[in-house]
Design a protein around this motif. Structure first.
Motif, mmCIF file in Angstrom:
data_model
loop_
_atom_site.group_PDB
_atom_site.id
_atom_site.type_symbol
_atom_site.label_atom_id
_atom_site.label_comp_id
_atom_site.label_asym_id
_atom_site.label_seq_id
_atom_site.Cartn_x
_atom_site.Cartn_y
_atom_site.Cartn_z
ATOM 1 N N GLN A 144 0.916 -0.843 0.136
ATOM 2 C CA GLN A 144 0.299 -0.336 0.284
ATOM 3 C C GLN A 144 0.916 1.215 0.151
ATOM 4 O OE1 GLN A 144 -4.339 -0.519 1.931
ATOM 5 N NE2 GLN A 144 -2.155 -1.170 3.799
ATOM 6 N N GLY A 145 2.491 1.313 -0.304
ATOM 7 C CA GLY A 145 2.664 1.846 -0.488
ATOM 8 C C GLY A 145 4.289 2.093 0.690
ATOM 9 N N ALA A 146 4.931 3.438 0.961
ATOM 10 C CA ALA A 146 6.052 3.376 1.778
ATOM 11 C C ALA A 146 6.345 4.478 1.680
ATOM 12 C CB ALA A 146 7.110 2.427 0.860
ATOM 13 N N THR A 147 7.435 5.073 3.316
ATOM 14 C CA THR A 147 8.006 6.601 3.203
ATOM 15 C C THR A 147 9.151 6.098 3.618
ATOM 16 O OG1 THR A 147 5.629 6.893 4.032
ATOM 17 C CG2 THR A 147 7.908 8.088 5.214
ATOM 18 N N LEU A 148 10.450 7.019 3.134
ATOM 19 C CA LEU A 148 11.695 6.658 2.637
ATOM 20 C C LEU A 148 12.789 7.622 2.881
ATOM 21 C CD1 LEU A 148 11.656 4.233 -0.877
ATOM 22 C CD2 LEU A 148 11.385 3.689 1.483
ATOM 23 N N THR A 149 13.018 8.049 4.065
ATOM 24 C CA THR A 149 13.722 8.763 4.856
ATOM 25 C C THR A 149 15.265 9.201 4.954
ATOM 26 O OG1 THR A 149 11.594 9.168 6.025
ATOM 27 C CG2 THR A 149 13.470 10.336 7.045
ATOM 28 N N TYR A 150 15.775 10.202 4.255
ATOM 29 C CA TYR A 150 17.045 10.100 4.755
ATOM 30 C C TYR A 150 17.124 11.282 4.783
ATOM 31 C CZ TYR A 150 21.787 9.667 4.246
ATOM 32 O OH TYR A 150 23.829 9.587 4.609
ATOM 33 N N MET A 151 17.043 12.474 5.814
ATOM 34 C CA MET A 151 18.207 13.661 5.758
ATOM 35 C C MET A 151 19.350 14.002 7.125
ATOM 36 S SD MET A 151 14.705 16.136 7.133
ATOM 37 C CE MET A 151 13.716 16.078 5.282
ATOM 38 N N LYS A 152 19.694 14.216 7.493
ATOM 39 C CA LYS A 152 21.362 14.162 7.812
ATOM 40 C C LYS A 152 21.983 15.696 6.933
ATOM 41 C CE LYS A 152 25.991 11.504 7.758
ATOM 42 N NZ LYS A 152 26.057 10.657 7.759
ATOM 43 N N TYR A 153 21.752 16.682 8.074
ATOM 44 C CA TYR A 153 22.713 17.695 8.262
ATOM 45 C C TYR A 153 23.828 17.232 7.549
ATOM 46 C CZ TYR A 153 23.851 22.636 9.515
ATOM 47 O OH TYR A 153 24.073 23.994 9.524
ATOM 48 N N SER A 154 24.059 19.178 6.434
ATOM 49 C CA SER A 154 25.874 18.610 6.318
ATOM 50 C C SER A 154 26.063 19.754 6.914
ATOM 51 C CB SER A 154 25.743 18.865 4.807
ATOM 52 O OG SER A 154 27.045 19.423 3.900
ATOM 53 N N SER A 155 27.569 19.513 7.492
ATOM 54 C CA SER A 155 28.530 20.721 7.736
ATOM 55 C C SER A 155 28.688 21.812 7.443
ATOM 56 C CB SER A 155 30.438 19.826 8.077
ATOM 57 O OG SER A 155 30.801 19.410 7.425
ATOM 58 N N ARG A 156 28.397 21.436 5.603
ATOM 59 C CA ARG A 156 28.932 22.591 4.309
ATOM 60 C C ARG A 156 28.092 23.228 4.750
ATOM 61 N NH1 ARG A 156 31.038 18.543 -0.390
ATOM 62 N NH2 ARG A 156 32.542 17.445 0.720
ATOM 63 N N TYR A 157 26.517 23.038 5.575
ATOM 64 C CA TYR A 157 25.304 23.922 5.270
ATOM 65 C C TYR A 157 25.806 25.115 6.138
ATOM 66 C CZ TYR A 157 20.935 25.810 4.831
ATOM 67 O OH TYR A 157 19.748 27.321 5.376
ATOM 68 N N ASP A 158 26.334 25.013 7.186
ATOM 69 C CA ASP A 158 27.010 25.662 8.025
ATOM 70 C C ASP A 158 28.121 27.210 7.268
ATOM 71 O OD1 ASP A 158 26.719 25.149 10.095
ATOM 72 O OD2 ASP A 158 28.413 23.550 10.807
ATOM 73 N N LYS A 159 28.134 26.818 6.352
ATOM 74 C CA LYS A 159 29.017 27.966 5.164
ATOM 75 C C LYS A 159 28.256 28.693 4.536
ATOM 76 C CE LYS A 159 33.553 25.611 4.591
ATOM 77 N NZ LYS A 159 34.265 24.165 3.054
ATOM 78 N N VAL A 160 27.359 28.029 3.884
ATOM 79 C CA VAL A 160 26.074 28.659 3.502
ATOM 80 C C VAL A 160 25.304 29.640 4.712
ATOM 81 C CG1 VAL A 160 23.632 28.779 2.690
ATOM 82 C CG2 VAL A 160 25.586 26.196 1.464
ATOM 83 N N LEU A 161 25.269 29.245 5.896
ATOM 84 C CA LEU A 161 24.639 30.553 6.693
ATOM 85 C C LEU A 161 25.496 31.103 6.710
ATOM 86 C CD1 LEU A 161 22.935 27.040 9.601
ATOM 87 C CD2 LEU A 161 22.113 28.690 7.344
ATOM 88 N N ALA A 162 26.955 31.205 6.901
ATOM 89 C CA ALA A 162 28.021 32.223 6.543
ATOM 90 C C ALA A 162 28.440 33.327 5.599
ATOM 91 C CB ALA A 162 29.349 31.276 6.699
ATOM 92 N N GLY A 163 27.018 32.636 4.173
ATOM 93 C CA GLY A 163 27.431 33.366 3.393
ATOM 94 C C GLY A 163 28.238 32.666 2.636
ATOM 95 N N GLU A 164 28.143 31.691 2.313
ATOM 96 C CA GLU A 164 29.477 31.097 1.523
ATOM 97 C C GLU A 164 28.802 30.147 0.339
ATOM 98 O OE1 GLU A 164 33.074 29.818 2.760
ATOM 99 O OE2 GLU A 164 32.930 30.784 4.316
#
Length: 333
Positions: A144-164
């Motif tokens: 009847q279906g499925a829910t497949l999850t893969y969510m993992k914080y990337s350390s490089r997102y810190d650079k995005v938040l710093a404007g890079e």
């Protein structure tokens, strides 16, 4: 003995090489990096015979039979073309290519070089545990279906938040959640259920223009599969495949170490199989058998199976991206 060439000197390449060294059927031949210093350092680190900082020289003079490509996504197509043109086998990290046009061009080039093989590294679908899930799926009366999850914080997102703008979070390098962590649930869905009849992607875009996370819905004839993935936060949700009263539960669709079947009485039955310390062990074994004996009828069938799945995943990723209006510069080249 197969001779290995390497493009990309990062942690995933380290993991690949460590398993290759333990495998015993490979020889470390050639390494390429854009800087001579980095190439030479990597040569010494693992014991390669030679190093290059000129990509043309690498392909034309390198001692290797097969190249493992672990460069940024947008560079896969260029390197794969050069490899095939020089009659080198290709093992390319997922996602193999950024759009269907690139895949079609590569497929045409392979037809002109029929002895060359191209394999996409998607390690999770080769593991004994994933195969155990596939086998259990065939025993279930109704899906009847499925829910497949893969969510993992990337350390490089810190650079995005710093404007890079790190490569993995830019359109120029074909970055974002779908074309990184999202490939794992997409591959799993295709391996478990085949190609969907319809798809739609709902991304959460970030400052750099790529998708930081998102939800994709794959429509099949009798059910839907929901994919939940991202690089800007963490999820501890399991993945589930829904029967009628029974359910398969996986602790992680990409790096899972546990899978259980809950029967119609809700009794848990662990799907117990071996698990290697290095998760690349099983895909490397599959690839090595194909490349060692490429004219063997069984290995030809295995190769055709994995190439077709790679093509299906490539098309599905592109269609999902189109549904969300996300364009890469490579789409217009």
């Amino acid at each position: 003995m197969l001779k290995l060439g390497i493009i990309g000197t990062n942690w995933i390449t380290d993991q690949f090489i460590n398993e290759i060294k333990d495998d015993g059927r490979w020889e470390l031949a050639s390494v390429y990096s854009r800087t001579a210093e980095k190439a030479a350092a990597y040569q010494v680190k693992f014991g390669f015979k030679e190093s290059f900082s000129d990509i043309n020289q690498f392909f034309e003079e390198g001692l290797f039979d097969a190249v493992y490509i672990a460069s940024p996504n947008s560079m896969h197509y260029q390197y794969a073309r050069q490899a095939i043109s020089n009659d080198k086998h290709v093992i390319v990290e997922k996602p193999a290519f950024t759009n269907v046009d690139e895949f079609a061009q590569i497929e045409g080039l392979l037809q002109a070089h029929p002895d060359v093989r191209l394999l996409e590294a998607a390690r999770h679908v080769h593991t004994p545990l994933f195969k155990a899930v596939q086998a259990k799926l065939t025993e279930m009366d109704k899906i009847q279906g499925a829910t497949l999850t893969y969510m993992k914080y990337s350390s490089r997102y810190d650079k995005v938040l710093a404007g890079e703008k790190p490569n993995v979070f830019t359109l120029d390098f074909a970055g974002g959640a779908l074309y990184d962590l999202g490939v794992y649930p997409v591959y799993a869905a295709v391996a478990l259920f085949g190609e969907p009849e319809s798809v739609v992607y709902f991304p959460t875009l970030i400052e750099t223009g790529v998708d930081g996370k998102g939800i994709a819905i794959l429509g099949y004839e009798d059910f839907e599969v929901t994919l939940n993935f991202g690089k800007t936060t963490n999820s501890h949700m399991p993945s589930e495949i829904y029967g009628l009263k029974d359910t398969i539960v996986l602790d992680n669709i990409a790096d899972f170490s546990k899978a259980s079947y809950f029967d119609d009485q809700q009794v848990e039955h662990a799907l117990a199989v071996e698990a290697a310390d290095n998760p690349m062990k099983y895909e490397i074994d599959v690839f090595t058998q194909i490349l060692e004996d490429p004219t063997n009828e069984t290995q030809i069938k295995n190769y055709q199976k994995w190439f077709l799945m790679s093509k299906q995943v490539n098309g599905l990723l592109f269609t999902l991206r189109e549904s969300a209006g996300i364009e890469f510069p490579a789409d217009n080249q």
